[in-house]
Structure formats: C-alpha cells, structure tokens
Design a protein around this motif. Structure first.
Motif, PDB file in Angstrom:
ATOM      1  N   ILE A  29      -1.523  -8.908  11.536  1.00 30.35           N
ATOM      2  CA  ILE A  29      -1.770  -7.586  12.126  1.00 30.35           C
ATOM      3  C   ILE A  29      -0.446  -6.830  12.296  1.00 30.35           C
ATOM      4  CG2 ILE A  29      -1.925  -8.571  14.483  1.00 30.35           C
ATOM      5  CD1 ILE A  29      -4.027  -6.222  14.988  1.00 30.35           C
ATOM      6  N   GLY A  30      -0.495  -5.566  11.892  1.00 27.09           N
ATOM      7  CA  GLY A  30       0.695  -4.719  11.986  1.00 27.09           C
ATOM      8  C   GLY A  30       0.268  -3.265  11.916  1.00 27.09           C
ATOM      9  N   MET A  31       1.225  -2.394  11.615  1.00 29.38           N
ATOM     10  CA  MET A  31       0.899  -0.963  11.606  1.00 29.38           C
ATOM     11  C   MET A  31       1.907  -0.179  10.779  1.00 29.38           C
ATOM     12  SD  MET A  31       2.086  -2.322  14.604  1.00 29.38           S
ATOM     13  CE  MET A  31       3.268  -2.141  15.940  1.00 29.38           C
ATOM     14  N   ALA A  32       1.432   0.924  10.206  1.00 30.41           N
ATOM     15  CA  ALA A  32       2.316   1.906   9.568  1.00 30.41           C
ATOM     16  C   ALA A  32       2.250   3.160  10.424  1.00 30.41           C
ATOM     17  CB  ALA A  32       1.851   2.214   8.156  1.00 30.41           C
TER      18      ALA A  32
ATOM     19  N   HIS B 101       0.821  -1.211   0.000  1.00 35.43           N
ATOM     20  CA  HIS B 101       0.000   0.000   0.000  1.00 35.43           C
ATOM     21  C   HIS B 101       0.858   1.265   0.000  1.00 35.43           C
ATOM     22  CE1 HIS B 101      -3.251  -2.621   0.150  1.00 35.43           C
ATOM     23  NE2 HIS B 101      -3.768  -2.376   1.336  1.00 35.43           N
ATOM     24  N   PHE B 102       2.046   1.179   0.569  1.00 34.14           N
ATOM     25  CA  PHE B 102       2.974   2.322   0.496  1.00 34.14           C
ATOM     26  C   PHE B 102       3.234   2.645  -0.972  1.00 34.14           C
ATOM     27  CE2 PHE B 102       7.229   3.975  -0.158  1.00 34.14           C
ATOM     28  CZ  PHE B 102       7.332   4.994   0.778  1.00 34.14           C
ATOM     29  N   ALA B 103       3.538   1.600  -1.768  1.00 27.08           N
ATOM     30  CA  ALA B 103       3.849   1.840  -3.185  1.00 27.08           C
ATOM     31  C   ALA B 103       2.649   2.462  -3.892  1.00 27.08           C
ATOM     32  CB  ALA B 103       4.264   0.535  -3.861  1.00 27.08           C
TER      33      ALA B 103
ATOM     34  N   THR C 136      11.804   8.378  -6.047  1.00 24.56           N
ATOM     35  CA  THR C 136      10.760   9.007  -5.229  1.00 24.56           C
ATOM     36  C   THR C 136      10.568   8.282  -3.894  1.00 24.56           C
ATOM     37  OG1 THR C 136       9.144   7.698  -6.434  1.00 24.56           O
ATOM     38  CG2 THR C 136       9.448   9.975  -7.157  1.00 24.56           C
ATOM     39  N   ALA C 137      11.115   7.076  -3.785  1.00 20.31           N
ATOM     40  CA  ALA C 137      10.933   6.327  -2.533  1.00 20.31           C
ATOM     41  C   ALA C 137      12.106   5.367  -2.345  1.00 20.31           C
ATOM     42  CB  ALA C 137       9.613   5.557  -2.569  1.00 20.31           C
ATOM     43  N   PHE C 138      12.231   4.866  -1.108  1.00 17.60           N
ATOM     44  CA  PHE C 138      13.334   3.944  -0.765  1.00 17.60           C
ATOM     45  C   PHE C 138      12.782   2.940   0.250  1.00 17.60           C
ATOM     46  CE2 PHE C 138      18.132   4.080   0.690  1.00 17.60           C
ATOM     47  CZ  PHE C 138      18.264   2.748   0.333  1.00 17.60           C
TER      48      PHE C 138
ATOM     49  N   ILE D 225       1.798  10.245   4.463  1.00 17.41           N
ATOM     50  CA  ILE D 225       2.006   8.875   3.942  1.00 17.41           C
ATOM     51  C   ILE D 225       1.061   7.910   4.656  1.00 17.41           C
ATOM     52  CG2 ILE D 225       3.644   6.998   3.566  1.00 17.41           C
ATOM     53  CD1 ILE D 225       5.898   9.017   3.499  1.00 17.41           C
ATOM     54  N   VAL D 226       0.925   8.085   5.966  1.00 16.54           N
ATOM     55  CA  VAL D 226      -0.013   7.223   6.716  1.00 16.54           C
ATOM     56  C   VAL D 226      -1.420   7.377   6.127  1.00 16.54           C
ATOM     57  CG1 VAL D 226      -1.137   6.920   8.971  1.00 16.54           C
ATOM     58  CG2 VAL D 226       1.350   7.107   8.842  1.00 16.54           C
ATOM     59  N   GLY D 227      -1.798   8.617   5.816  1.00 13.82           N
ATOM     60  CA  GLY D 227      -3.114   8.872   5.223  1.00 13.82           C
ATOM     61  C   GLY D 227      -3.240   8.222   3.850  1.00 13.82           C
ATOM     62  N   ALA D 228      -2.163   8.277   3.069  1.00 13.84           N
ATOM     63  CA  ALA D 228      -2.200   7.676   1.721  1.00 13.84           C
ATOM     64  C   ALA D 228      -2.364   6.161   1.838  1.00 13.84           C
ATOM     65  CB  ALA D 228      -0.916   8.026   0.970  1.00 13.84           C
ATOM     66  N   ILE D 229      -1.640   5.559   2.767  1.00 13.31           N
ATOM     67  CA  ILE D 229      -1.754   4.099   2.968  1.00 13.31           C
ATOM     68  C   ILE D 229      -3.189   3.764   3.398  1.00 13.31           C
ATOM     69  CG2 ILE D 229      -0.995   2.159   4.433  1.00 13.31           C
ATOM     70  CD1 ILE D 229       1.818   3.421   4.420  1.00 13.31           C
ATOM     71  N   ALA D 230      -3.723   4.590   4.315  1.00  9.81           N
ATOM     72  CA  ALA D 230      -5.088   4.344   4.814  1.00  9.81           C
ATOM     73  C   ALA D 230      -6.104   4.466   3.680  1.00  9.81           C
ATOM     74  CB  ALA D 230      -5.412   5.313   5.938  1.00  9.81           C
ATOM     75  N   LYS D 231      -5.859   5.406   2.767  1.00 10.54           N
ATOM     76  CA  LYS D 231      -6.798   5.604   1.658  1.00 10.54           C
ATOM     77  C   LYS D 231      -6.771   4.386   0.727  1.00 10.54           C
ATOM     78  CE  LYS D 231      -8.187   9.159  -1.613  1.00 10.54           C
ATOM     79  NZ  LYS D 231      -7.937  10.536  -2.063  1.00 10.54           N
ATOM     80  N   VAL D 232      -5.573   3.912   0.421  1.00  6.84           N
ATOM     81  CA  VAL D 232      -5.465   2.700  -0.420  1.00  6.84           C
ATOM     82  C   VAL D 232      -6.158   1.548   0.301  1.00  6.84           C
ATOM     83  CG1 VAL D 232      -3.897   1.015  -1.450  1.00  6.84           C
ATOM     84  CG2 VAL D 232      -3.278   3.433  -1.463  1.00  6.84           C
ATOM     85  N   LYS D 233      -5.875   1.467   1.591  1.00  6.52           N
ATOM     86  CA  LYS D 233      -6.388   0.342   2.374  1.00  6.52           C
ATOM     87  C   LYS D 233      -7.916   0.344   2.429  1.00  6.52           C
ATOM     88  CE  LYS D 233      -5.878  -1.950   6.743  1.00  6.52           C
ATOM     89  NZ  LYS D 233      -6.056  -3.245   6.072  1.00  6.52           N
TER      90      LYS D 233
END
Ligand code: PLP
Length: 392
Positions: A248-251, A109-111, A169-171, A257-265
């Motif tokens: 179960i885990g977390m970002a 989801h980060f990607a 743009t990312a690593f 970025i957390v918001g972007a991951i949440a939106k994809v999710k």
C-alpha cells in the motif's frame, strides 16, 4: 512459446537473483546472513494488524474496492493529514492523491500514464532497479544521469546536455536515496522544479524513505514551491510502518499526473483490498511514534556497522538517510568480487553497487533491516574473518 520482445531488455530482477543465491547457499548448509535486501524484519505495529483483522471480518470489505476508483476517500484523507503533519504539505484528497499497491506500482503506472513510446526518460545512475523496466515497458529509453560521491550523490542538473534535457519527457529520482542513502536539500528541490519547468519534464519523485533520516529534516518534494506544477511524489507505507508485504502506498501531487496514474491503475487492477486501506489509515493517523522509534533502531544498527567497518580499515562517513549504507569497496575489488568474497569468507550477502548502474561500481549496499542478533553475528564474522583493508 514466444514472449514479448520488450522483456528482452529487462535483466533478471536484482533481488530475485540475490534471493536465489541465498537459497542456494542455505541448501548447501551455509548459515547465510543477508544484509542485501531492504525489507524490515521488525513487525508491523500491533494496532495496524488489529485494524486489518477488524476490517477483514466485515463482509462489506470482501467485495471489489472499486466504488472509489482512486482509493477510499477515508484513506486519501488520511494521506492528506499525514502529509500535512509530517511535511507541511497541503494536498486535496479529491484531485491530488491516488492510492497505490506500493510505490513500485506508481513507478510503473507513471511511465504508462505520462511517457510516450520513443521518449527519453532521465533516471539517476546508480538508481533503484525498478525504474528502467517501467520506462522500457512504456516503449521509452532511459538516459542515465550520474550521481557521484563528489556531488553528495545529487545529480548535477546543469550538466545534463541540453539536447537530452530538451528531448526528455520525464525524470525518475528518489531522496532519501536508495541505494546511496544521500538526502536532498530544499535548494536542490527548488533547482529540480526550475529544471523541470524549463524543459517541460514531468518529475516522478519516488520518496518511500521520506521518514528515514538522521539529523536532518524530513523532506517532501511537494514542499518545494511549484512542485505540483511539474510532478508527483510516490510514497509508501512499506518502510515507515514495516508494511512491505501489505502493498500500500500513494501518488500525490500534480492532478493531471495523478489522474493519468489512476486511469492506468483502474484499467489494470481493481484497487487495494479495503481492509488494507483501513489498516493504512490506522498507520498514517496513529503511528508517528512507531516510525520515530524505528528510525532510532536503525540509528543504533548503523553505529554497530560503522564500528565494525572502522575496525576493518574503512574511513566512511555514513549518509543522512535510508536504512542503507553505501560502502566503498576496498582496493583491488569490483563490487561483485567483494560481495562474492564476503559470501565465501563470512557467509554474509550484500548487494553489489554495479547492479544499480555503471556509477554504482566501487560500492556495496548494506541494509540495516535485519534482526539485531543476526546483524551482530554478521559483524562478528567480518571482524574475525576479514583482514584490515586498504582503499584507493
Ligand atoms: N522505490 C524505491 C526507491 C525503493 O527502494 C523501493 C523498495 O525498496 C520501492 C520504490 C518499492 O516500495 P513499495 O514497497 O512501496 O512498492
């Protein structure tokens, strides 16, 4: 039926291939011992299982867990407490934490949330096999950054060509590192933040082994000054609490970025079963001792493997983190050849280093997540059936 072209680049998932190999050998009646996969055989803490059972019995938890899109507030608060207690990192549960179905989901989801089609994304080589497919799925191209023994398996940020760094743009990276077991230092984390700032690179610091260290401090990327400006840390309950199957885990970290991951999710799944989140709270709040005990168990297993390797001619200094050993192969073998040889001679399965990237050639990865008795048996077979080796 036609399938998407994007899948063509993606090789079969390493651990599926290894699992199939193990199954085939077992079908042929061979008593295979797998040291290949990092999946703890030791049980989840009893109180976590009890918390799940209690929460699973409550019909309120049988519904979609979508009321709180970023994961239950109570779970995110427990994550914040854990980060504060274990890493000295302060997190705002409302903006800086999203619950995940494991850190692997976060990598993906980060990607999708951060990377655009056609982008260049830096990824360590060797590296966790989950990163590249996530990058490809986002339509971007991974650029391998070597991690070499002579640099303590840390990437040399100053050696990344500046035209590549400008384009990137990312690593993706992770310490304590899978597969090498190497750990990062506070100095490296500061350097990483400065590098990311100067090239505007979003950091995906994947840290599911943050708890598994030997004789060094537990370290979160988010403890580095400025880290929250440039990236997120993915973490997971899989490894510290033997909860790989629970998902179960977390970002945590940068709110955008957390918001972007949440939106994809929230457009992909409907969250984590609430009962598992309640169990997760139990683990995060009450199982520090359990994690510390597991690290002690891995320490003992490491010593046993090291003694067997020494006996067979290795001169090997173990890494400071993870439950893996990244062991050089003897002279005359590639990593795959040596794995085949171990399977044939000893019915022991290991992961070939080359499967983690070109710089993984010359190593095999052994995992310590196997029952004591089976580990001892594997080592006994190796002592009895292998010669003394020579090394380049
Ligand atoms: N990242 C790394 C570096 C891993 O080694 C693993 C699992 O082995 C994962 C992510 C996936 O962990 P999770 O179970 O949290 O999805």
């Amino acid at each position: 039926m036609h399938t998407a072209q994007r899948l063509e680049k993606v090789p079969p998932y390493l651990f599926m291939t290894l699992r199939n190999k193990i199954k085939e050998a077992r079908k042929r009646g061979i008593d295979v011992i797998s040291l290949a996969i990092g999946d703890p055989v030791d049980p989840t803490p009893e109180r976590v299982v009890a918390a799940l059972a209690k929460a699973a019995a409550d019909p309120l938890n049988h519904r979609y867990p979508t009321d709180e899109e970023w994961g239950m507030t109570a779970f995110r608060e427990a994550v914040a407490r854990w980060y504060g207690r274990r890493y000295g990192v302060k997190l705002d549960p409302a903006k800086e934490i999203v619950a995940l179905i494991g850190s692997k989901e976060g990598c993906h989801h980060f990607a999708l949330g951060v990377v655009n089609s056609g982008d260049t994304v830096l990824v360590t080589d060797p590296g966790y096999p989950g990163y590249k497919p996530s990058i490809w799925f986002a339509g971007a191209e991974p650029y391998p950054v070597p991690m070499l023994a002579e640099n303590g398996f840390l990437p040399m940020l100053s050696e990344i060509p500046s035209d590549v760094a400008r384009k990137a743009t990312a690593f993706y990276l992770n310490y304590p590192n899978n597969p090498t077991g190497a750990v990062a230092t506070r100095g490296f984390l500061s350097e990483l933040v400065a590098f990311a700032k100067s090239y505007d690179i979003a950091i995906c610091y994947d840290n599911p082994y943050s708890e598994v260290v030997f004789g060094v401090e537990r370290l979160s990327f988010l403890s580095a000054a400025g880290a929250k400006d440039v990236g997120v840390e993915l973490n997971s309950l899989s490894k510290p609490f033997n909860m790989t199957g629970w998902r179960i885990g977390m970002a945590c970290g940068n709110p955008d970025i957390v918001g972007a991951i949440a939106k994809v999710k929230s457009n992909t799944d409907s969250g984590i079963f609430n009962a598992i989140q309640y169990a997760g709270i139990e683990a995060l709040d009450h199982c520090d001792d359990f994690t510390d005990k597991m690290v002690g168990i891995y320490r003992v297993r490491r010593e046993k493997v090291l003694a067997a390797l020494m006996h067979l001619g290795w001169r090997y200094v173990p890494p400071k983190g993870t439950f893996y050993l990244w062991v050089p192969v003897p002279k005359g073998y590639t990593s795959s050849e040596f794995c085949e040889y171990l399977l044939e001679r000893c019915a022991v399965v290991c992961a070939p280093g080359a499967a983690y990237g070109v710089n993984g050639e010359g190593y095999i990865r052994l995992s310590l997540t196997v029952e004591e008795k089976r580990l001892e048996e594997a080592l006994q077979r190796m002592r009895e059936k292998l010669p003394k080796f020579e090394f380049a």
